[in-house]
Design an enzyme around this catalytic site. Sequence first.
Site, mmCIF file in Angstrom:
data_model
loop_
_atom_site.group_PDB
_atom_site.id
_atom_site.type_symbol
_atom_site.label_atom_id
_atom_site.label_comp_id
_atom_site.label_asym_id
_atom_site.label_seq_id
_atom_site.Cartn_x
_atom_site.Cartn_y
_atom_site.Cartn_z
ATOM 1 N N HIS A 99 -12.607 -8.027 -15.154
ATOM 2 C CA HIS A 99 -13.467 -7.096 -14.378
ATOM 3 C C HIS A 99 -12.880 -6.991 -12.978
ATOM 4 O O HIS A 99 -12.997 -7.905 -12.170
ATOM 5 C CB HIS A 99 -14.901 -7.637 -14.316
ATOM 6 C CG HIS A 99 -15.860 -6.731 -13.592
ATOM 7 N ND1 HIS A 99 -17.086 -6.381 -14.107
ATOM 8 C CD2 HIS A 99 -15.775 -6.107 -12.388
ATOM 9 C CE1 HIS A 99 -17.712 -5.581 -13.258
ATOM 10 N NE2 HIS A 99 -16.941 -5.407 -12.192
ATOM 11 N N HIS A 118 -11.792 -4.277 -9.529
ATOM 12 C CA HIS A 118 -11.809 -2.991 -8.816
ATOM 13 C C HIS A 118 -10.506 -2.838 -8.052
ATOM 14 O O HIS A 118 -10.188 -3.673 -7.193
ATOM 15 C CB HIS A 118 -12.992 -2.931 -7.843
ATOM 16 C CG HIS A 118 -14.314 -3.021 -8.533
ATOM 17 N ND1 HIS A 118 -14.986 -1.916 -9.002
ATOM 18 C CD2 HIS A 118 -15.069 -4.089 -8.882
ATOM 19 C CE1 HIS A 118 -16.111 -2.295 -9.593
ATOM 20 N NE2 HIS A 118 -16.184 -3.619 -9.533
ATOM 21 N N LEU A 119 -9.778 -1.780 -8.363
ATOM 22 C CA LEU A 119 -8.485 -1.566 -7.699
ATOM 23 C C LEU A 119 -8.490 -0.382 -6.731
ATOM 24 O O LEU A 119 -7.553 -0.234 -5.954
ATOM 25 C CB LEU A 119 -7.379 -1.376 -8.750
ATOM 26 C CG LEU A 119 -6.981 -2.635 -9.519
ATOM 27 C CD1 LEU A 119 -5.989 -2.294 -10.627
ATOM 28 C CD2 LEU A 119 -6.393 -3.689 -8.595
ATOM 29 N N ARG A 120 -9.510 0.472 -6.812
ATOM 30 C CA ARG A 120 -9.602 1.651 -5.916
ATOM 31 C C ARG A 120 -8.403 2.585 -6.103
ATOM 32 O O ARG A 120 -7.656 2.476 -7.064
ATOM 33 C CB ARG A 120 -9.740 1.245 -4.439
ATOM 34 C CG ARG A 120 -10.702 0.075 -4.157
ATOM 35 C CD ARG A 120 -12.123 0.350 -4.534
ATOM 36 N NE ARG A 120 -13.013 -0.686 -4.000
ATOM 37 C CZ ARG A 120 -14.200 -0.992 -4.510
ATOM 38 N NH1 ARG A 120 -14.658 -0.374 -5.590
ATOM 39 N NH2 ARG A 120 -14.952 -1.915 -3.965
ATOM 40 N N ASN A 176 -15.343 3.029 -11.296
ATOM 41 C CA ASN A 176 -16.277 3.590 -10.297
ATOM 42 C C ASN A 176 -15.538 4.108 -9.061
ATOM 43 O O ASN A 176 -15.771 3.687 -7.936
ATOM 44 C CB ASN A 176 -17.361 2.570 -9.911
ATOM 45 C CG ASN A 176 -16.813 1.314 -9.254
ATOM 46 O OD1 ASN A 176 -15.677 0.907 -9.526
ATOM 47 N ND2 ASN A 176 -17.588 0.691 -8.393
ATOM 48 N N LYS A 215 -17.756 1.742 -19.435
ATOM 49 C CA LYS A 215 -18.570 0.955 -18.501
ATOM 50 C C LYS A 215 -19.829 1.708 -18.117
ATOM 51 O O LYS A 215 -19.749 2.812 -17.576
ATOM 52 C CB LYS A 215 -17.745 0.652 -17.236
ATOM 53 C CG LYS A 215 -18.519 -0.043 -16.121
ATOM 54 C CD LYS A 215 -18.762 -1.502 -16.394
ATOM 55 C CE LYS A 215 -19.709 -2.143 -15.381
ATOM 56 N NZ LYS A 215 -19.089 -2.341 -14.073
ATOM 57 N N HIS A 227 -23.151 -2.929 -16.281
ATOM 58 C CA HIS A 227 -23.673 -3.501 -15.039
ATOM 59 C C HIS A 227 -25.170 -3.652 -15.250
ATOM 60 O O HIS A 227 -25.925 -2.691 -15.076
ATOM 61 C CB HIS A 227 -23.366 -2.598 -13.838
ATOM 62 C CG HIS A 227 -23.800 -3.205 -12.534
ATOM 63 N ND1 HIS A 227 -22.918 -3.533 -11.532
ATOM 64 C CD2 HIS A 227 -25.025 -3.593 -12.080
ATOM 65 C CE1 HIS A 227 -23.576 -4.078 -10.508
ATOM 66 N NE2 HIS A 227 -24.863 -4.112 -10.823
ATOM 67 N N HIS A 252 -20.428 -9.603 -14.935
ATOM 68 C CA HIS A 252 -20.743 -10.460 -13.776
ATOM 69 C C HIS A 252 -22.132 -11.074 -13.847
ATOM 70 O O HIS A 252 -22.969 -10.819 -12.981
ATOM 71 C CB HIS A 252 -20.507 -9.723 -12.452
ATOM 72 C CG HIS A 252 -20.998 -8.295 -12.404
ATOM 73 N ND1 HIS A 252 -22.271 -7.926 -12.757
ATOM 74 C CD2 HIS A 252 -20.370 -7.157 -12.042
ATOM 75 C CE1 HIS A 252 -22.395 -6.627 -12.611
ATOM 76 N NE2 HIS A 252 -21.259 -6.136 -12.184
ATOM 77 N N ASP A 281 -14.529 -9.383 -10.574
ATOM 78 C CA ASP A 281 -15.286 -8.394 -9.800
ATOM 79 C C ASP A 281 -14.769 -8.335 -8.370
ATOM 80 O O ASP A 281 -15.523 -8.050 -7.433
ATOM 81 C CB ASP A 281 -16.796 -8.667 -9.831
ATOM 82 C CG ASP A 281 -17.621 -7.458 -9.414
ATOM 83 O OD1 ASP A 281 -17.065 -6.341 -9.371
ATOM 84 O OD2 ASP A 281 -18.815 -7.630 -9.125
ATOM 85 N N HIS A 296 -13.359 -3.699 0.193
ATOM 86 C CA HIS A 296 -13.846 -2.648 1.093
ATOM 87 C C HIS A 296 -13.173 -2.867 2.441
ATOM 88 O O HIS A 296 -12.987 -4.022 2.848
ATOM 89 C CB HIS A 296 -15.365 -2.745 1.277
ATOM 90 C CG HIS A 296 -16.160 -2.446 0.046
ATOM 91 N ND1 HIS A 296 -16.445 -1.164 -0.368
ATOM 92 C CD2 HIS A 296 -16.733 -3.265 -0.874
ATOM 93 C CE1 HIS A 296 -17.173 -1.204 -1.475
ATOM 94 N NE2 HIS A 296 -17.355 -2.469 -1.815
ATOM 95 N N ALA A 339 -21.311 -3.462 -0.660
ATOM 96 C CA ALA A 339 -21.361 -4.621 -1.558
ATOM 97 C C ALA A 339 -19.998 -4.839 -2.203
ATOM 98 O O ALA A 339 -19.383 -3.888 -2.693
ATOM 99 C CB ALA A 339 -22.416 -4.397 -2.632
HETATM 100 C C1 NCD Z 1 -18.512 -3.296 -6.741
HETATM 101 C C2 NCD Z 1 -17.670 -2.284 -5.958
HETATM 102 O O1 NCD Z 1 -17.548 -2.435 -4.736
HETATM 103 O O2 NCD Z 1 -17.138 -1.364 -6.575
HETATM 104 N N1 NCD Z 1 -19.362 -4.010 -5.813
HETATM 105 C C3 NCD Z 1 -19.913 -5.236 -6.013
HETATM 106 O O3 NCD Z 1 -20.691 -5.671 -5.148
HETATM 107 N N2 NCD Z 1 -19.631 -5.955 -7.063
HETATM 108 C C4 NCD Z 1 -19.278 -2.615 -7.801
HETATM 109 C C5 NCD Z 1 -19.906 -3.549 -8.821
HETATM 110 O O4 NCD Z 1 -19.211 -4.111 -9.663
HETATM 111 O O5 NCD Z 1 -21.134 -3.731 -8.786
HETATM 112 ZN ZN ZN Z 2 -17.623 -4.682 -10.414
#
Ligand code: NCD
Ligand code: ZN
Length: 333
Positions: free
Chosen positions: A12, A14-16, A40, A94, A131, A165, A237, A241, A253
């Site tokens: 899991h 996030h790479l943006r 996302n 997802k 989620h 998560h 996860d 940011h 978050a």
């Molecule tokens: C994630 C994100 O920033 O994309 N943020 C997080 O707090 N985990 C999104 C997610 O997995 O809920």
């Molecule tokens: Zn996530």
Amino acid sequence: MEITLHAPLDMHLHLREGAMLQTVAPLSARDFAAAVVMPNLVPPVTSLERLLAYREAIVAAAQPHQFLPLMTLFFQDYDEASLRAARPHIIGVKLYPDGVTTNSAGGVSDLAAVEPTLALLERLAIPLLVHGESHGFVLDREAEFLPVYERWAQRFPQLTIVMEHITTAGALQLLQRYPNLAATVTLHHLLITLDDVAGGLLCPHLFCKPIAKRPEDREALLAAALAAQPRLMFGSDSAPHPVDRKEAAGCAAGVFTAPVILPLLVDLFARHHALERLQAFVSDNARAVYGFTPPAKPVTLRQEAWQVPARYGTVVPFYANQTLAWRVEVPRV
Ligand code: NCD
Ligand code: ZN
């Protein structure tokens, strides 16, 4: 002392996109053989065309490391033809309830209405990643979602449903009751509780969804991870940011753990005399759940102190400025 992990997997991540992708992708790609990439983005990954272009951008950003991005589509009421076309290119779909976390606008607002699509996913043997949080009181959101998981686990017994998560002891209990349920757990939820986030000075870099919970939840998650409980997979996860979105009124978050995951996991498992189960937790359990064999990639960690940087690009990492006891040996590429 040294330890070698075989094809560690982050289930899991996030790479943006854009500059952030360029900063963070090599960090995961150095340490992991493969990762499940979250959809996302803004706008979310809802078409095969966008998914393939995103995959290509990830592979390019991951250079020179050998790294397999396992792609996901953002849940919508897809028709059978589009799911069949996407199937060879994805590891799952997802599902986000609308608005529960970062970039989840456009997610599901009526959980009952998704069941025909879940039936389709079940028939096509495409895993569903979820989620699982309600819109209730922040500490109760996961607990309130557990009946939804249970209903789906019963109604779709052939569908692999991954509770992403998980943060509570209750989710672990549910995991044990249904063989078609699997779960990921993050590094930070094994290490922190709500006290670390908000018990003293407010710490925005530990603020994430789902929010870290009570000590007894963390203890239960840690015990399950150290035991490498079947169907419990590591999923970081890691969610970067920029610092101005974290150190702000209205903090985004997400905890950015990618550069410190393996050193901290090895340290945690070593302190609990459970190193022999780390391989199952960071790789073998996921292979069994998803029924796939990752490319061979040995990753060696050496007991050697190093200091975590204050920043990677614009992002403050988990354990910034702290000294870690284990270091990933940089592979010769
Ligand atoms: C994630 C994100 O920033 O994309 N943020 C997080 O707090 N985990 C999104 C997610 O997995 O809920
Ligand atoms: Zn996530």
